[in-house]
Design an enzyme around this catalytic site. Structure first.
Site, mmCIF file in Angstrom:
data_model
loop_
_atom_site.group_PDB
_atom_site.id
_atom_site.type_symbol
_atom_site.label_atom_id
_atom_site.label_comp_id
_atom_site.label_asym_id
_atom_site.label_seq_id
_atom_site.Cartn_x
_atom_site.Cartn_y
_atom_site.Cartn_z
ATOM 1 N N SER A 270 0.855 -1.174 0.000
ATOM 2 C CA SER A 270 0.000 0.000 0.000
ATOM 3 C C SER A 270 0.892 1.225 0.000
ATOM 4 C CB SER A 270 -0.875 -0.018 1.262
ATOM 5 O OG SER A 270 -1.479 1.229 1.498
ATOM 6 N N TYR B 131 -2.074 -0.771 11.253
ATOM 7 C CA TYR B 131 -1.978 -1.223 9.857
ATOM 8 C C TYR B 131 -0.767 -0.596 9.166
ATOM 9 C CZ TYR B 131 -3.412 -1.907 4.973
ATOM 10 O OH TYR B 131 -3.451 -2.243 3.648
#
Length: 333
Positions: free
Chosen positions: A141, A154
């Site tokens: 990501s 995260y």
């Protein structure tokens, strides 16, 4: 006899990006091992794979448990054959400020999202080294480079995956190994995770626009597995802009995210404090690949399609997709 089918393993395969990626590989006729905790989603994913011409092997497993991952890999090679591609996609998260997250919740997110990747990579390597071939794809990501508010657990896990992958890549290069490892850095995606991950936000969580459909990510992951010599790929203009902006002006981005990052990650609808979440156990039901943001999500990326054809713009580290600028949020599973 016909040609041998490619054997692919996908973690986090029951929904979101993992589910969409399984469908693409199935459309190529691959044998696809589907790893996830939720049996309802696994059954749906297996049905998708079989219907699209692939061969499905659903395996209920928690990637945070190294022994379960090892047992799954053994079963895959016994039933499908040698593993050609391993895709690490499983994740979980907690939407909350740091001060509102408990230590056990940080540990659980880290064990699933980071150590799940480590364990998957280790079992894949163990088998690929015997043949000196194979591809490992880490689903990353923009948040592997840039932390944002309300997603500290995260973001920390994605940063860890980045460092782990870079370290392993140098070891494989040192050994002149035929195994390839690549990472795909994704933008904000319309996946079901925003309705199943734990949240202590006042309102319902959402991906930070621009939002892409999971099929855009799936196409990039499959393409990366077929062209793994590039160390990583950036999918979405927002991903590239976030990573580059963080390199050039991280302090300025700190202030921008402090001002916009809380509001942009929440809708106007209040969160249901009593809804179940998937931090410790899967939420029952089959949610498929898409979340609740279909009306706002980009279904394709012209630039990425051109790049795959060798005619579009690209950069040293990745491929850009069309979209206005914005800071991505999580959305890989």
């Amino acid at each position: 006899m016909g040609p041998t089918k490619k054997v692919v393993v996908i973690t986090g395969a029951s929904s979101g990006v993992g589910r969409a990626t399984a469908r693409v590989f199935a459309g190529q006729g691959a044998s696809v091992a589907l790893l996830a905790r939720g049996t309802d989603g696994l059954r749906g994913a297996a049905s998708d794979v079989d219907a699209l011409g692939g061969r499905a092997l659903p395996i209920a497993a928690d990637v945070a448990d190294a022994e379960q991952v090892e047992a799954a890999a053994t079963r895959v090679e016994q039933e499908l054959g040698p593993i050609d591609v391993w895709v690490n996609d499983a994740m979980t998260s907690v939407f909350a400020p740091v001060v509102a997250i408990r230590p056990d919740e940080f540990r659980r997110v880290t064990e699933v999202t980071y150590l799940g990747v480590v364990y998957g990579t280790m079992v894949a390597l163990k088998r690929m080294k015997q043949r000196d071939c194979g591809v490992i794809v880490q689903v990353g990501s923009a948040l592997a480079y840039r932390g944002i508010p309300l997603q500290s657990a995260y973001c920390g896990a994605k940063h860890a995956i980045q460092g782990f992958t870079e370290s392993l890549r140098t070891e494989l290069l040192h050994d002149r190994s035929g195994i390839r490892i690549t990472m795909v850095q994704l933008p904000a995606l319309n996946t079901p995770q925003f309705d199943v991950v734990r949240s202590r936000l006042k309102n319902k969580a959402q991906p930070v626009p621009p939002i892409y459909q999971p099929e855009v990510a799936a196409a990039a992951i499959v393409f990366a597995s077929e062209h793994p010599r590039r160390r990583e790929r950036w999918v979405g203009a927002s991903t590239a802009l976030t990573i580059v902006a963080n390199r050039l002006a991280p302090g300025l981005l700190d202030r921008y995210l402090a001002r916009t990052g809380f509001r942009s990650q929440q809708t106007a609808a209040p969160e249901d404090r009593l809804r179940p979440d998937n931090l410790w156990e899967p939420v029952p039901g089959d949610r498929g690949a898409h979340g609740r943001f279909d009306r706002r999500a980009h279904a394709e990326s012209l630039e990425f399609r051109l790049a795959m054809a060798g005619r579009g713009p690209s950069v040293e580290h990745g491929v850009h997709s069309q979209a206005p600028s914005g800071t991505p949020s999580s959305g890989d599973a």
